[in-house]
Structures are given as C-alpha cells and as structure tokens.
Design an enzyme around this catalytic site. Sequence first.
Site, short mmCIF file in Angstrom:
data_model
loop_
_atom_site.label_atom_id
_atom_site.label_comp_id
_atom_site.label_asym_id
_atom_site.label_seq_id
_atom_site.Cartn_x
_atom_site.Cartn_y
_atom_site.Cartn_z
N CYS A 113 0.82 -1.23 0.00
CA CYS A 113 0.00 0.00 0.00
C CYS A 113 0.85 1.27 0.00
O CYS A 113 0.33 2.36 -0.24
CB CYS A 113 -0.94 0.02 1.19
SG CYS A 113 -2.03 -1.38 1.25
N HIS A 252 -3.39 7.38 2.35
CA HIS A 252 -3.82 6.05 1.92
C HIS A 252 -5.15 5.75 2.58
O HIS A 252 -5.33 6.01 3.78
CB HIS A 252 -2.75 5.03 2.32
CG HIS A 252 -3.20 3.62 2.12
ND1 HIS A 252 -3.84 3.20 0.97
CD2 HIS A 252 -3.13 2.53 2.94
CE1 HIS A 252 -4.13 1.92 1.09
NE2 HIS A 252 -3.71 1.50 2.26
N ASN A 282 -10.31 0.01 0.34
CA ASN A 282 -8.85 0.11 0.32
C ASN A 282 -8.33 -0.43 -1.01
O ASN A 282 -8.40 -1.63 -1.26
CB ASN A 282 -8.28 -0.68 1.51
CG ASN A 282 -6.76 -0.66 1.56
OD1 ASN A 282 -6.09 -0.27 0.61
ND2 ASN A 282 -6.22 -1.09 2.68
O1 UT7 Z 1 -3.73 -1.00 3.60
C1 UT7 Z 1 -3.10 -1.97 4.36
C2 UT7 Z 1 -3.19 -1.67 5.79
N1 UT7 Z 1 -4.40 -2.18 6.36
C3 UT7 Z 1 -4.96 -1.52 7.36
O2 UT7 Z 1 -4.51 -0.44 7.70
C4 UT7 Z 1 -6.10 -2.13 8.12
C5 UT7 Z 1 -5.89 -1.88 9.60
N2 UT7 Z 1 -6.87 -2.53 10.43
C6 UT7 Z 1 -8.18 -2.17 10.44
O3 UT7 Z 1 -8.59 -1.31 9.68
C7 UT7 Z 1 -9.09 -2.78 11.46
O4 UT7 Z 1 -8.33 -3.53 12.37
C8 UT7 Z 1 -10.18 -3.69 10.84
C9 UT7 Z 1 -11.20 -2.86 10.10
C10 UT7 Z 1 -9.55 -4.71 9.91
C11 UT7 Z 1 -10.93 -4.43 11.95
O5 UT7 Z 1 -11.47 -3.50 12.88
P1 UT7 Z 1 -11.23 -3.69 14.44
O6 UT7 Z 1 -11.99 -2.64 15.12
O7 UT7 Z 1 -9.74 -3.73 14.65
O8 UT7 Z 1 -11.89 -5.07 14.71
P2 UT7 Z 1 -11.21 -6.41 15.28
O9 UT7 Z 1 -10.34 -7.05 14.26
O10 UT7 Z 1 -10.61 -6.09 16.61
O11 UT7 Z 1 -12.49 -7.29 15.50
C12 UT7 Z 1 -13.52 -6.94 16.41
C13 UT7 Z 1 -14.65 -7.94 16.28
C14 UT7 Z 1 -14.18 -9.38 16.29
O12 UT7 Z 1 -15.14 -10.14 17.02
P3 UT7 Z 1 -14.81 -10.57 18.54
O13 UT7 Z 1 -13.54 -11.37 18.46
O14 UT7 Z 1 -14.63 -9.28 19.29
O15 UT7 Z 1 -16.01 -11.35 18.89
C15 UT7 Z 1 -14.22 -9.77 14.83
O16 UT7 Z 1 -14.45 -11.16 14.65
O17 UT7 Z 1 -15.31 -7.73 15.02
C16 UT7 Z 1 -15.41 -8.99 14.33
N3 UT7 Z 1 -15.39 -8.74 12.90
C17 UT7 Z 1 -16.50 -8.46 12.19
N4 UT7 Z 1 -17.80 -8.34 12.55
C18 UT7 Z 1 -18.68 -8.03 11.59
C19 UT7 Z 1 -14.32 -8.74 12.06
N5 UT7 Z 1 -14.73 -8.46 10.81
C20 UT7 Z 1 -16.06 -8.29 10.86
C21 UT7 Z 1 -17.05 -7.99 9.90
N6 UT7 Z 1 -18.33 -7.87 10.30
N7 UT7 Z 1 -16.75 -7.80 8.60
#
Ligand code: UT7
Length: 326
Positions: A113, A252, A282
């Site tokens: 990215c 980005h 993204n």
């Molecule tokens: O360009 C390359 C660089 N990439 C990035 O910069 C991405 C950086 N990371 C992020 O943007 C975020 O970490 C995400 C958007 C990927 C995820 O958001 P988050 O607030 O960090 O969520 P998390 O991974 O901590 O997950 C929280 C909960 C989990 O459930 P539990 O374990 O708390 O029960 C996940 O299983 O949200 C769940 N979850 C979802 N729920 C509904 C993960 N994906 C989804 C989804 N829909 N699509």
Amino acid sequence: MSGVKIVGVGHHAPERIVDNAELETWFETSDEWITSRTGMKRRHWTSENEATSDLALAAARNALAFAKLEPSDIDAYIVATVYPDFLFPATACIVASKLGAVDKAAFDMEIACSGFIYGLTVASSLVRAGVYKRVMLIGAETLSKLVNKDDRGTAILFGDGAGAVILEASEQDSFLASELGSDGSRPELLRVAAGGSRRPLDHLALDERADRIYMEGREVFKFAVTKMIAATDAALAKAGLQKSDVDFLIPHQANKRIIDAAMKYLEIPPERCVVNIQEYGNTSAASIPIALSEAVRAGRVKPGDTVVFVGFGGGLSWGAVVWKWA
Ligand code: UT7
C-alpha cells in the site's frame, strides 16, 4: 538538477460496485459494522476478465488526455502494484505496449500500500536527476482477486482501481521532501504467505488459503496510525514546514478511523483531507492517486497548495511526500 511537477492525473475503477448490503449476504456482517469500523460503503471489483493492466491502462489514458500528451511523450512507465498480471513480465511493460509507446523504459514496484509514495519518490528522483523528462507512475490493484472471500475480516476492506500521474521536468520544483521507512521483521502481520519462493503454491497452500491476503487487523491499525503521523512529521521537518502549512492531506485510504486519528493529531480539518474510502474501500497502491485525481479534477487541489501524500502497508512499510502543487 531540474525540478519536477505533476502535469497529468487520471483514475479508473471497474464498473461492478459491491456495497455493504451485498456483503451482508456473504457472511455474518452488517452495513453498520463496516461503516462504523472502516468508513467504507462501497468498493469496485473487477470482473473475471479484467486484470491489473486493464485498470492501469484506463487510468493512464485518462492522465494522458488530462495532460494533452501522447504515449510516446512519456520516457518511462512505472506501475506500483501487489497483484501484477503475471509474476513476470512486469505489468508496466504490458501497459506501455498497449498504449502504443514503443521501446520505452517500463518496470513495476512492489511495496504494497506504500507503492505510490515510494513510486512518487523514485519517479520524481528520475526526473529531477535529468534521467527522464517525463515519467508516468500508475498505482493499480485488483485486490478483490487476492482476498479470501470467506474471511469477513479482510474481504470487506479491499477494492480494485487505478490512479495515474504524469511527472514532468520543470523549472520550479514541486517535490519538497520525502520520508520512507520499512520494518520487515514481522511480515506475517500482513501478507500473502504462498505463491513466492518462500512457499511456492501447492495443493496444501491452496487448501489453507495461504494464497490469499492475511492480516492481523488490530496490529496493523496501531502501526498505521503511529507511522502515518511520524512520516508526515518527518517529511514536513525535512521540507522546513509546519503542520499549519499543509493545505491538503491525501492519505492512503485503509480505514476512516486511521485517517481521523492522524488528522486529529496533525490538526487538519475534514475539508483539507481528501477521503473517498466510502466509494472505493482500500485500493492499496491505487488509493492515493485515485484520491488525488478526483481532488484535482474537482478543483479542490489548486496551484500553490502544499499537499502531503502519506501511506503505509505491508512490509511493513510507510512514507510521506510533501508536494507543492503547480
Ligand atoms: O492498507 C493496508 C493496511 N491495512 C490496514 O490499515 C487495516 C488496519 N486494520 C483495520 O482497519 C481494522 O483492524 C479492521 C477494520 C480490519 C478491523 O477493525 P477492528 O476494530 O480492529 O476489529 P477487530 O479485528 O478487533 O475485531 C472486532 C470484532 C471481532 O469479534 P470478537 O472477536 O470481538 O467477537 C471480529 O471477529 O469484530 C469482528 N469482525 C466483524 N464483525 C462483523 C471482524 N470483521 C467483521 C465484519 N463484520 N466484517
């Protein structure tokens, strides 16, 4: 040393739009979750027959039309991508040939990215050093083909598209500073594990979906906010500028919450930050040039503006470029 300026911008995204409602039919997720956690509403995905070079080609044509230049006027073509048409030859060679540019320099860059930020630094340096008069830099991605569509943690995030800029030698210099960095000690945080020489593709890798994007979202999130701020600070310091000198931040587009955190620290109000994540998701190396092309075409970014481009991604890698729009 000559100066460099951007004389053309262009972008292109595939026709097919996948909105959050469609994703709700694939796995357990919701428009509310995706919007509040990422800021994304829609993303464009390629059809089976579209490859990265097809998107790059369309963006390149738009940039050439904007600049009123012919393909033969460009001395070198660079494509920044993580998902080229083939492992080799380089996608840039295919794009240059399809444009009808004969015998021109063409090569790809892969730094995930951060591709546009690194590419802008390299392309600007080629022009400023007098190696080439004009260079086309294209960020182009088809990440919808590289995500595991059963993994709701990543499948919702990525979109396809391409953005292009044409750099030209100039008396005045738009390139004010660049800050690039990397930390390859933990590649497992964000990668495609199989399909390279470390782990060539085999049936086991395919069964494990190791040929698809894997990301530790939370870890990458923390890194992204920290590095986006640090890279911007460092690039501004190199340019001898203050945060208050920035007219536009073009980051980005990985997550609206990451962008908001950086904007808050950098004291950039929303009207001075270019955000289109709701429309494209993204698009990795394509996200910044798409946002730039939209902002320039809409008349938002104007001559005299100080623009900071800032990106981060797999590597891990990061960077910022300070640019005086001419
Ligand atoms: O360009 C390359 C660089 N990439 C990035 O910069 C991405 C950086 N990371 C992020 O943007 C975020 O970490 C995400 C958007 C990927 C995820 O958001 P988050 O607030 O960090 O969520 P998390 O991974 O901590 O997950 C929280 C909960 C989990 O459930 P539990 O374990 O708390 O029960 C996940 O299983 O949200 C769940 N979850 C979802 N729920 C509904 C993960 N994906 C989804 C989804 N829909 N699509």
